[in-house]
Design a protein around this motif. Structure first.
Motif, mmCIF file in Angstrom:
data_model
loop_
_atom_site.group_PDB
_atom_site.id
_atom_site.type_symbol
_atom_site.label_atom_id
_atom_site.label_comp_id
_atom_site.label_asym_id
_atom_site.label_seq_id
_atom_site.Cartn_x
_atom_site.Cartn_y
_atom_site.Cartn_z
ATOM 1 N N MET A 92 0.940 -1.251 0.074
ATOM 2 C CA MET A 92 0.109 -0.033 -0.029
ATOM 3 C C MET A 92 1.072 1.123 0.022
ATOM 4 S SD MET A 92 -2.746 1.315 2.848
ATOM 5 C CE MET A 92 -3.854 -0.187 2.544
ATOM 6 N N LYS A 93 0.572 2.153 -0.703
ATOM 7 C CA LYS A 93 1.190 3.485 -0.833
ATOM 8 C C LYS A 93 0.863 4.310 0.515
ATOM 9 C CE LYS A 93 1.670 4.019 -5.965
ATOM 10 N NZ LYS A 93 1.512 4.893 -6.986
ATOM 11 N N ALA A 94 1.976 4.999 0.941
ATOM 12 C CA ALA A 94 1.882 5.733 1.927
ATOM 13 C C ALA A 94 0.370 6.901 2.067
ATOM 14 C CB ALA A 94 3.000 6.565 2.168
ATOM 15 N N GLN A 95 0.302 7.338 0.934
ATOM 16 C CA GLN A 95 -0.935 8.324 0.696
ATOM 17 C C GLN A 95 -2.324 7.598 1.066
ATOM 18 O OE1 GLN A 95 -0.371 10.110 -2.990
ATOM 19 N NE2 GLN A 95 -0.748 8.118 -4.333
ATOM 20 N N GLU A 96 -2.347 6.328 0.488
ATOM 21 C CA GLU A 96 -3.583 5.517 0.788
ATOM 22 C C GLU A 96 -3.647 5.271 2.351
ATOM 23 O OE1 GLU A 96 -7.245 3.504 -0.182
ATOM 24 O OE2 GLU A 96 -6.101 4.957 -1.171
ATOM 25 N N ALA A 97 -2.551 5.011 2.828
ATOM 26 C CA ALA A 97 -2.467 4.562 4.383
ATOM 27 C C ALA A 97 -3.072 5.738 5.220
ATOM 28 C CB ALA A 97 -1.216 4.021 4.794
ATOM 29 N N LEU A 98 -2.616 6.927 4.771
ATOM 30 C CA LEU A 98 -3.000 8.256 5.391
ATOM 31 C C LEU A 98 -4.542 8.630 5.230
ATOM 32 C CD1 LEU A 98 -2.125 10.650 7.033
ATOM 33 C CD2 LEU A 98 -1.516 11.805 4.711
ATOM 34 N N ARG A 99 -4.966 8.361 4.103
ATOM 35 C CA ARG A 99 -6.340 8.628 3.653
ATOM 36 C C ARG A 99 -7.303 7.705 4.571
ATOM 37 N NH1 ARG A 99 -10.465 6.352 0.933
ATOM 38 N NH2 ARG A 99 -9.359 4.796 0.333
ATOM 39 N N LEU A 100 -6.912 6.414 4.624
ATOM 40 C CA LEU A 100 -7.783 5.326 5.640
ATOM 41 C C LEU A 100 -7.461 5.451 7.043
ATOM 42 C CD1 LEU A 100 -6.885 2.072 3.722
ATOM 43 C CD2 LEU A 100 -9.001 3.500 3.429
ATOM 44 N N ALA A 101 -6.576 6.131 7.301
ATOM 45 C CA ALA A 101 -6.183 6.482 8.984
ATOM 46 C C ALA A 101 -6.967 7.492 9.559
ATOM 47 C CB ALA A 101 -4.525 6.851 9.123
ATOM 48 N N VAL A 102 -7.297 8.803 8.722
ATOM 49 C CA VAL A 102 -7.897 9.739 9.267
ATOM 50 C C VAL A 102 -9.376 9.538 9.907
ATOM 51 C CG1 VAL A 102 -8.703 11.985 8.729
ATOM 52 C CG2 VAL A 102 -6.413 11.625 7.751
ATOM 53 N N PRO A 103 -10.173 8.887 8.905
ATOM 54 C CA PRO A 103 -11.538 8.481 9.350
ATOM 55 C C PRO A 103 -11.345 7.563 10.847
ATOM 56 C CG PRO A 103 -11.247 7.589 7.216
ATOM 57 C CD PRO A 103 -10.028 8.689 7.531
ATOM 58 N N ARG A 104 -10.549 6.973 10.792
ATOM 59 C CA ARG A 104 -10.337 6.061 11.965
ATOM 60 C C ARG A 104 -10.032 6.984 13.218
ATOM 61 N NH1 ARG A 104 -6.143 1.071 11.256
ATOM 62 N NH2 ARG A 104 -6.617 0.838 13.695
ATOM 63 N N LEU A 105 -9.328 7.875 13.149
ATOM 64 C CA LEU A 105 -8.908 8.628 14.300
ATOM 65 C C LEU A 105 -10.167 9.750 14.480
ATOM 66 C CD1 LEU A 105 -5.327 9.704 13.705
ATOM 67 C CD2 LEU A 105 -6.500 7.612 15.075
ATOM 68 N N ASP A 106 -10.741 9.980 13.495
ATOM 69 C CA ASP A 106 -12.245 10.720 13.843
ATOM 70 C C ASP A 106 -12.893 10.014 14.413
ATOM 71 O OD1 ASP A 106 -12.098 13.498 12.640
ATOM 72 O OD2 ASP A 106 -12.119 12.494 10.450
ATOM 73 N N ALA A 107 -13.243 8.778 13.992
ATOM 74 C CA ALA A 107 -14.368 8.068 14.768
ATOM 75 C C ALA A 107 -13.903 7.700 16.467
ATOM 76 C CB ALA A 107 -14.368 6.630 14.178
ATOM 77 N N ALA A 108 -12.694 7.752 16.476
ATOM 78 C CA ALA A 108 -12.295 7.681 17.964
ATOM 79 C C ALA A 108 -12.695 8.760 19.043
ATOM 80 C CB ALA A 108 -10.711 7.053 18.024
ATOM 81 N N GLY A 109 -13.012 10.088 18.064
ATOM 82 C CA GLY A 109 -13.449 11.090 18.991
ATOM 83 C C GLY A 109 -12.315 12.033 19.116
ATOM 84 N N LEU A 110 -11.310 11.828 18.210
ATOM 85 C CA LEU A 110 -9.768 12.745 18.322
ATOM 86 C C LEU A 110 -10.090 13.954 17.462
ATOM 87 C CD1 LEU A 110 -7.458 9.981 17.812
ATOM 88 C CD2 LEU A 110 -8.010 10.991 20.084
ATOM 89 N N GLU A 111 -9.760 15.133 18.227
ATOM 90 C CA GLU A 111 -9.620 16.491 17.603
ATOM 91 C C GLU A 111 -8.333 16.346 16.950
ATOM 92 O OE1 GLU A 111 -9.930 19.883 20.037
ATOM 93 O OE2 GLU A 111 -12.095 19.071 21.082
ATOM 94 N N GLY A 112 -8.076 17.019 15.861
ATOM 95 C CA GLY A 112 -6.816 17.026 14.991
ATOM 96 C C GLY A 112 -6.569 15.540 14.380
ATOM 97 N N ALA A 113 -7.489 14.863 14.079
ATOM 98 C CA ALA A 113 -7.424 13.687 13.476
ATOM 99 C C ALA A 113 -6.252 13.794 12.297
ATOM 100 C CB ALA A 113 -8.651 12.859 13.122
#
Length: 284
Positions: free
Chosen positions: A1-22
């Motif tokens: 997986m390319k790093a940009q794809e990993a980053l794209r998938l990571a942001v909503p995960r951290l958003d769903a955990a209730g984190l500001e500044g995901a």
């Protein structure tokens, strides 16, 4: 997986955990997993991640979803423009505390004592800005002292620092022209309301003394006089509502020139005081 794809998938995960500044957290954690500086991450986003990098990023995301602070996950925090090693045994250095360093450096000093040194961020930042000075950092935690010692070596300050295990002043000898401290000051009743990153991951011993949160200031007020040179300064970090109470403790202990100073957001953050007499900079 390319790093940009990993980053794209990571942001909503951290958003769903209730984190500001995901998005910010995801970028910092990805840069750490890739082993590149955060400000160079964009250049590496088109690259394929290795298996080890992907595993490291996943582990970092899981830790952040559990509300572990980013500084603990990556093991480092910038403070006063300097990199400091951080572990679960120390407080995470915060920008608010830089107000204390700025005030410390407003006058010259030669002998500095840091009570409850933690990572050593206050002590070492002050010494970086005062090349002729030497300092002693004390803490009751051996683990914290190990972190501070490592930071001292990493910043090439080991020849000007000494670390002691001490319950406040008990193992301290000599007199100093500057004493600083960011002591535990959160009232026991306030602990449940802290952010999980603080309440669940930072050492409670460094957060609260129990009770009304003022016990450390009472100890410092009683002990500072014998350890300050005439004219020497005492600077402590406070919670935003504690200025009046801490100033009163210092006044009752015979200190003078007592001031309550703000942080960058305009909240009360530092109480400054001085021992009467002598050369105000302690350099005579």
């Amino acid at each position: 997986m390319k790093a940009q794809e990993a980053l794209r998938l990571a942001v909503p995960r951290l958003d769903a955990a209730g984190l500001e500044g995901a998005s910010r957290d995801a970028r910092v954690l990805l840069a750490h997993a890739l082993g590149v500086p955060p400000d160079r991450l964009t250049l590496h986003l088109p690259e394929e991640m290795t298996g080890a990098q992907a595993s490291a990023f996943e582990a970092a995301l899981v830790a952040r979803e559990a509300r572990q602070p980013v500084a603990q996950i990556i093991g480092q925090r910038l403070f006063w423009g300097l990199p400091f090693h951080v572990t679960r045994d120390t407080l995470d250095p915060r920008p608010d505390t830089e107000a204390l360093v700025a005030e410390a450096l407003a006058e010259p000093f030669l002998k500095l004592l840091d009570l409850g040194t933690g990572t050593g961020c206050i002590l070492l930042s002050c010494l970086k800005g005062m090349p002729m000075a030497r300092g002693v950092g004390v803490d009751i935690s051996e683990a914290a002292l190990a972190v501070a010692s490592r930071n001292s070596s990493d910043l090439a300050l080991q020849d000007r620092t000494r670390f002691l295990r001490s319950d406040w002043f008990t193992a301290v000898a000599g007199a100093f022209d500057l004493i600083v401290s960011n002591p535990p000051y959160i009232a026991e009743s306030e602990m449940p309301g802290l952010a999980p990153e603080v309440r669940d991951w930072e050492p409670h011993l460094a957060l609260t003394p129990g009770g009304d949160g003022l016990e450390a200031y009472r100890i410092i007020a009683r002990g500072a006089g014998p350890r300050l040179m005439p004219g020497g300064r005492l600077l402590v970090e406070i919670g935003p509502t504690q200025g009046g109470a801490v100033a009163a403790l210092f006044r009752a202990a015979g200190l003078e020139d007592i001031r309550i100073l703000p942080d960058m957001d305009g909240r009360d953050r530092v109480v400054a005081a001085r021992k009467p007499g002598g050369d105000s900079c302690g350099c005579a």
